[in-house]
Design a protein around this motif. Structure first.
Motif, PDB file in Angstrom:
ATOM      1  N   ALA A  35       0.842  -1.194   0.000  1.00  0.00           N
ATOM      2  CA  ALA A  35       0.000   0.000   0.000  1.00  0.00           C
ATOM      3  C   ALA A  35       0.881   1.248   0.000  1.00  0.00           C
ATOM      4  CB  ALA A  35      -0.901  -0.008   1.235  1.00  0.00           C
ATOM      5  N   PHE A  36       0.344   2.340  -0.509  1.00  0.00           N
ATOM      6  CA  PHE A  36       1.006   3.639  -0.454  1.00  0.00           C
ATOM      7  C   PHE A  36       0.881   4.129   0.980  1.00  0.00           C
ATOM      8  CE2 PHE A  36       0.733   8.273  -0.553  1.00  0.00           C
ATOM      9  CZ  PHE A  36       1.931   8.582  -1.184  1.00  0.00           C
ATOM     10  N   HIS A  37       1.994   4.251   1.673  1.00  0.00           N
ATOM     11  CA  HIS A  37       2.003   4.576   3.102  1.00  0.00           C
ATOM     12  C   HIS A  37       1.454   5.974   3.370  1.00  0.00           C
ATOM     13  CE1 HIS A  37       3.185   4.538   7.266  1.00  0.00           C
ATOM     14  NE2 HIS A  37       3.844   5.668   7.091  1.00  0.00           N
ATOM     15  N   ILE A  38       0.667   6.068   4.433  1.00  0.00           N
ATOM     16  CA  ILE A  38       0.140   7.347   4.899  1.00  0.00           C
ATOM     17  C   ILE A  38       0.709   7.579   6.290  1.00  0.00           C
ATOM     18  CG2 ILE A  38      -1.923   8.635   5.546  1.00  0.00           C
ATOM     19  CD1 ILE A  38      -3.451   6.846   3.576  1.00  0.00           C
ATOM     20  N   PRO A  39       1.457   8.661   6.482  1.00  0.00           N
ATOM     21  CA  PRO A  39       2.065   8.896   7.798  1.00  0.00           C
ATOM     22  C   PRO A  39       1.034   9.200   8.883  1.00  0.00           C
ATOM     23  CG  PRO A  39       2.578  10.686   6.268  1.00  0.00           C
ATOM     24  CD  PRO A  39       1.794   9.669   5.509  1.00  0.00           C
ATOM     25  N   ASN A  40       1.412   8.883  10.110  1.00  0.00           N
ATOM     26  CA  ASN A  40       0.645   9.215  11.313  1.00  0.00           C
ATOM     27  C   ASN A  40      -0.716   8.543  11.426  1.00  0.00           C
ATOM     28  OD1 ASN A  40       2.743  10.976  12.126  1.00  0.00           O
ATOM     29  ND2 ASN A  40       1.893  12.557  10.780  1.00  0.00           N
ATOM     30  N   GLY A  41      -0.901   7.427  10.740  1.00  0.00           N
ATOM     31  CA  GLY A  41      -2.159   6.686  10.872  1.00  0.00           C
ATOM     32  C   GLY A  41      -2.065   5.673  12.000  1.00  0.00           C
ATOM     33  N   THR A  49      -4.487   1.614  -1.307  1.00  0.00           N
ATOM     34  CA  THR A  49      -4.297   0.667  -2.403  1.00  0.00           C
ATOM     35  C   THR A  49      -5.139   1.154  -3.569  1.00  0.00           C
ATOM     36  OG1 THR A  49      -3.949  -1.176  -0.890  1.00  0.00           O
ATOM     37  CG2 THR A  49      -4.600  -1.740  -3.135  1.00  0.00           C
ATOM     38  N   ASP A  50      -4.562   1.132  -4.770  1.00  0.00           N
ATOM     39  CA  ASP A  50      -5.291   1.542  -5.965  1.00  0.00           C
ATOM     40  C   ASP A  50      -6.218   0.423  -6.425  1.00  0.00           C
ATOM     41  OD1 ASP A  50      -5.728   3.365  -8.301  1.00  0.00           O
ATOM     42  OD2 ASP A  50      -4.968   1.594  -9.352  1.00  0.00           O
ATOM     43  N   MET A  51      -7.488   0.755  -6.579  1.00  0.00           N
ATOM     44  CA  MET A  51      -8.458  -0.176  -7.148  1.00  0.00           C
ATOM     45  C   MET A  51      -9.120   0.537  -8.312  1.00  0.00           C
ATOM     46  SD  MET A  51     -11.709  -2.195  -5.450  1.00  0.00           S
ATOM     47  CE  MET A  51     -12.885  -0.855  -5.627  1.00  0.00           C
TER      48      MET A  51
END
Length: 161
Positions: A35-41, A49-51
């Motif tokens: 997955a494309f990481h999202i900081p501070n989650g 994730t691209d769908m």
């Protein structure tokens, strides 16, 4: 719901345990990808994730349920589900160890959610079905996340749009 009614569910595994979600809530089953990481989650949020051009918040379902994380294998899948909330439907990717099959259960086979102690909160459990070789835990997807968690998970997707 009459006793003769049937419930179709996608069954999946996390370790040795088998879980199920209603087929009606499953949008798609994807091969695992980073997955494309999202900081501070939250720790269970892997990222987006691209769908087919849509960014889907993706979580490690093992971590969410208090299980230790594992390295993805060729059997690892992303189960894209609709999570019905009070004011909207959240589209969410659940990373699971493996997807097994679509199973049909009679409504009278589903037992009430037991108090199963510390490992999982029974709020997440919609019921339990006995099968040869063990149990299938029916996941109540609407109760997996608190309202605050749902807002957090919807945020990255809204920001990516």
């Amino acid at each position: 719901m009459s006793e003769a009614e049937e419930i179709q569910a996608v069954t999946f595994g996390l370790g040795a345990e088998i879980f199920a979600v209603p087929v009606a809530l499953v949008r798609e089953i994807l091969d695992y990808r980073e997955a494309f990481h999202i900081p501070n989650g939250p720790d269970y949020l892997l990222g987006l994730t691209d769908m087919r051009g849509q960014g889907i918040s993706t979580i490690d379902f093992r971590i969410k349920l208090g299980l230790p994380p594992v390295t993805p294998t060729p059997a690892t899948r992303i189960l894209v589900i609709d999570v019905p909330l009070s004011d909207r439907v959240l589209v969410l990717g659940l990373v699971v160890d493996r997807v097994l099959e679509v199973s049909t259960f009679r409504a009278d086979q589903v037992e009430a959610a037991p108090d199963i102690g510390v490992r999982w909160s029974s709020d997440y459990i919609g019921g339990v079905v006995r099968r040869a070789g063990g149990f299938v835990v029916m996941v109540n997807v609407a109760r997996i996340f608190s309202d605050e968690e749902a807002v957090t998970l919807a945020g990255p997707r809204a920001a990516a749009a």
